[in-house]
Design a protein around this motif. Structure first.
Motif, mmCIF file in Angstrom:
data_model
loop_
_atom_site.group_PDB
_atom_site.id
_atom_site.type_symbol
_atom_site.label_atom_id
_atom_site.label_comp_id
_atom_site.label_asym_id
_atom_site.label_seq_id
_atom_site.Cartn_x
_atom_site.Cartn_y
_atom_site.Cartn_z
ATOM 1 N N PRO A 139 22.400 37.863 -65.542
ATOM 2 C CA PRO A 139 23.688 38.053 -66.219
ATOM 3 C C PRO A 139 23.486 38.177 -67.724
ATOM 4 O O PRO A 139 22.444 37.789 -68.256
ATOM 5 N N LYS A 178 21.491 36.359 -55.017
ATOM 6 C CA LYS A 178 22.389 37.374 -55.569
ATOM 7 C C LYS A 178 23.723 36.719 -55.910
ATOM 8 O O LYS A 178 24.366 36.110 -55.058
ATOM 9 N N ARG A 211 27.283 37.752 -57.625
ATOM 10 C CA ARG A 211 28.008 38.949 -58.037
ATOM 11 C C ARG A 211 27.035 40.127 -57.995
ATOM 12 O O ARG A 211 26.336 40.331 -57.025
ATOM 13 N N GLU A 212 26.940 40.862 -59.106
ATOM 14 C CA GLU A 212 26.008 42.003 -59.126
ATOM 15 C C GLU A 212 24.665 41.638 -59.735
ATOM 16 O O GLU A 212 23.820 42.515 -59.964
ATOM 17 N N PHE A 213 24.415 40.346 -59.971
ATOM 18 C CA PHE A 213 23.206 39.908 -60.672
ATOM 19 C C PHE A 213 22.199 39.267 -59.713
ATOM 20 O O PHE A 213 22.564 38.746 -58.659
ATOM 21 N N ASP A 214 20.915 39.307 -60.126
ATOM 22 C CA ASP A 214 19.832 38.693 -59.354
ATOM 23 C C ASP A 214 19.315 37.472 -60.106
ATOM 24 O O ASP A 214 18.818 37.591 -61.229
ATOM 25 N N ASN A 232 17.516 41.616 -63.747
ATOM 26 C CA ASN A 232 18.944 41.801 -63.569
ATOM 27 C C ASN A 232 19.702 40.490 -63.721
ATOM 28 O O ASN A 232 20.569 40.155 -62.927
#
Length: 407
Positions: free
Chosen positions: A47, A395, A397-400, A45
């Motif tokens: 970006p 983490k 934002r919405e990224f790992d 995951n």
């Protein structure tokens, strides 16, 4: 176990018979498949990647050959891909953060999660593989050394009153002014004189002494620092492809940088020996004095060694000399190119400082001078891309972002 091995061997032989392949061909295909997997491997995951990524080289061709302008390409990508995206540097992923919110989240609000450094074969060799501060990996030793060095530099540093390095700066500024006066208005290259002034200020903080500009040791030290900084800028590709350090000719800049850094190390070791002979334990005068006292007392840094002291002192020179001198040179150039602004700076200095030299106490009364210096550092940022790495999975934002990813 024996049965499993026999089963695998029979299965491979059967595949070869059915496909008509030889064992060598099968091995080549397997190796190619594994290489392709490594090249195109991507964490689950991360970006998004910008367009232009190719095998092995990643985005290096898209970024272009001039590393000092990479930030302009990244700025263009930000408009299309947002504040968080991934750039492929050779075989490695680098996550790029743009914008106040994303950068503040990483460098301020959660700084300990983005606080380590990744291996850099040349720089690591020059600083004892993490025994300094700049290139050290995240951990208790790094934190203690950084806290200790910061405290010492504050005691020696820019403050109003007794024990400030301000007196040394004013002395060097006066020497520089005299050197300019000696030219009687004739054009000359001021770069060497500015570098000498800055290097002497670092010497005052580190060694408690200044050198004459013609001193042979001082000239060797200044030349070595300039060479190392220049060569480091030419071997960045070696950090992307470390195996290049074994290729003759290609590795010449790295060899030159290492040789010149050893000259700086030699000067520092000689100064340590001199300081030991004349150490005043009640009145430490400079950075080395404080370090030698800590080596004896073992109060603030666990396991501090003389090697740590050598490389920490080297950090002062490599991080402080060329950067400050270059900023001053850009400032002078912009004053020449913008005489109207130069006149405003001159008028403010005349009104506040007069015929004497500026002091730190004048700073609040010199808003225009301060604004000009800040503007120079904005439009000519010396290190436009700061590189840290994650100390654990993070983490954003919405990224790992996996542990050990350069950011």
């Amino acid at each position: 176990m024996t049965g499993a091995v026999q089963w695998i061997a029979e299965a491979v032989q059967e595949i070869l018979q059915i496909s008509g392949l030889t064992l060598q061909t099968l091995l080549v295909l397997c190796a190619t498949f594994l290489l392709a997997c490594a090249v195109f491997k991507r964490s689950g995951n991360l970006p998004p990647y910008p367009a232009g990524r190719v095998p092995v080289l990643g985005h290096l061709l898209t970024l272009g050959r001039a590393p000092h302008f990479n930030h302009l390409k990244l700025t263009a990508w930000r408009r299309k891909y947002g504040d968080v995206f991934t750039v492929r540097m050779g075989m490695k992923d680098v996550v790029v953060l743009n914008g106040y919110t994303a950068v503040k989240d990483a460098l301020v609000d959660r700084s300990e999660l983005f606080a380590t450094k990744l291996p850099s074969y040349l720089f690591d060799a020059m600083v004892g593989f993490g025994q300094d501060i700049i290139a050290a990996r995240w951990g208790p030793g790094f934190r203690q050394r950084k806290r200790f060095a910061t405290t010492v530099l504050r005691k020696l540093g820019m403050k109003v009153g007794r024990g400030s390095i301000e007196d040394n700066i004013r002395e060097e500024a006066n020497c520089l002014r005299n050197r300019i006066t000696e030219k009687n208005g004739q054009p000359f290259d001021i770069a060497h004189d500015v570098t000498v002034a800055v290097a002497n200020i670092i010497c005052s903080m580190a060694f408690g002494r200044r050198y004459d500009s013609e001193d042979e040791t001082f000239r060797e030290l200044s030349k070595a620092i300039a060479t190392v900084v220049f060569q480091l800028g030419t071997v960045r590709i070696g950090n992307v492809f470390p195996l290049l350090r074994f290729i003759p000719v290609v590795n010449r800049p790295a060899i030159n940088a290492w040789k010149e850094s050893s000259k700086v190390e030699h000067v520092i070791r000689e100064e340590i020996s001199r300081h030991r002979e004349h150490l005043d334990r009640e009145n430490p005068r400079d950075f080395l004095d404080f370090c030698l006292l800590e080596l004896e007392q073992r109060e603030k840094v666990d396991g501090l060694t003389e090697e740590n002291v050598v490389y920490m002192t080297g950090d002062l020179f490599f991080a402080g000399t060329e950067t400050t001198a270059t900023t001053l040179l850009w400032s002078l150039l912009y004053m020449i190119l913008n005489p109207d602004i130069q006149n405003k700076v001159h008028d403010e200095l005349d009104a506040v400082v007069g015929a004497s030299l500026p002091a730190l106490s004048h700073r609040p009364q010199l808003p225009y001078v301060n604004a000009c210096l800040l503007e120079v550092m904005r439009i000519r940022t010396l290190v436009p891309l700061s590189g840290l790495a994650t100390t654990q999975e993070v983490k954003v934002r919405e990224f790992d972002i996996p542990k050990g990813t350069k950011v």
